[in-house]
Write an enzyme that holds these catalytic residues in place. Structure first.
Site, PDB file in Angstrom:
ATOM      1  N   HIS A 142      38.798  19.484  63.409  1.00  0.00           N
ATOM      2  CA  HIS A 142      37.821  20.417  62.996  1.00  0.00           C
ATOM      3  C   HIS A 142      36.868  19.099  63.220  1.00  0.00           C
ATOM      4  CE1 HIS A 142      39.070  24.113  61.294  1.00  0.00           C
ATOM      5  NE2 HIS A 142      39.680  23.314  60.459  1.00  0.00           N
ATOM      6  N   CYS A 187      35.757  21.264  67.723  1.00  0.00           N
ATOM      7  CA  CYS A 187      34.004  21.423  67.953  1.00  0.00           C
ATOM      8  C   CYS A 187      33.286  20.465  67.772  1.00  0.00           C
ATOM      9  CB  CYS A 187      33.845  22.290  66.488  1.00  0.00           C
ATOM     10  SG  CYS A 187      34.711  23.763  66.819  1.00  0.00           S
TER      11      CYS A 187
END
Length: 241
Positions: free
Chosen positions: A89, A132
């Site tokens: 992430h 991301c």
């Protein structure tokens, strides 16, 4: 052959060892095992010596990069190139490690630059980042109907940050997507293209972008678009096959 020949050739010499390091946070990232399997297959078929570490802490992200650099510099044989795959992430410029601490991508990138890794000096170093880079979502848009100064240097010095290729799964500020079973469209498409085709890597990445731009990701019932972003300081063509 003159001493300056390696800097003048049009393609990188890929006849030596090819090394790959993958650092992947699998925690709360369903589908990442499918990506790891695809990458392992790709590295094996492309002749890379591959090392993979799952669920590194923030400190381990840095330590594994340093260990990778030390192992490369300690080798007696010729090293052609290095790939580093980072999957977690993230937000712009940062990855979230297994311990929830944030890691600065720039700290990881600089480990292998021309200043810090002698064995990879003037050799291609490729970073693939599946993470991301923000919270924005792209619904897509409907499509309707050089001043170059060449400086020669007799001493054949080289800039610190050449020979780097950064491949991000999404553009700055945007989310990246991953299927819980099939893995990420980015990694799966990249592996398919890298194994199918034999053009220079920047042409391969154009094909990866074309395929991803053509497809849609459905999130919360709404179709979304996503495409990778490539940043390159490569000086030559890089062929993987």
């Amino acid at each position: 052959m003159s001493d300056t020949q390696p800097l003048e050739e049009e393609a990188y010499d890929m006849s030596g060892a090819r090394l790959a390091l993958t650092l992947c946070v699998t925690k709360a990232r369903e589908g990442s095992e499918a990506d790891l399997d695809a990458l392992e297959r790709m590295f094996q078929q492309l002749g890379f010596e591959s090392t993979m570490k799952k669920d590194p802490t923030a400190q381990q992200f840095q330590e594994e990069m340093e260990k990778f650099r030390q192992a490369i510099d300690a080798r007696k044989d010729f090293v052609s190139c290095a790939f580093v795959v980072l999957m977690a992430h993230g937000l712009e410029g940062h990855l979230k490690a297994e311990d929830e601490q944030m890691v600065e991508l720039e700290d990881l990138f600089r480990v292998l630059n021309n200043k810090n890794c002698q064995a990879l000096r003037a050799k291609p170093k490729v970073y693939i980042v599946q993470a991301c880079r923000g919270e924005q979502r792209d619904p897509g848009e409907t499509v309707g109907g050089d001043n170059t100064v060449v400086v020669t240097d007799e001493l054949q010095t080289i800039p610190t940050h050449t020979d780097m290729l950064y491949i991000y799964s999404t553009v700055e500020g945007y989310l990246s997507y991953r299927n819980d079973r099939k893995g990420s469209g980015f990694i799966q498409t990249l592996v398919d293209v890298f194994l199918e085709r034999k053009e220079p890597i920047l042409e391969l990445l154009t094909e990866v972008t074309r395929r991803m731009a053509k497809s849609e990701v459905v999130q919360e019932g709404e179709p979304k678009k996503v495409n990778p972003e490539i940043q390159s300081t490569l000086r030559k063509r890089l062929y993987l096959q």
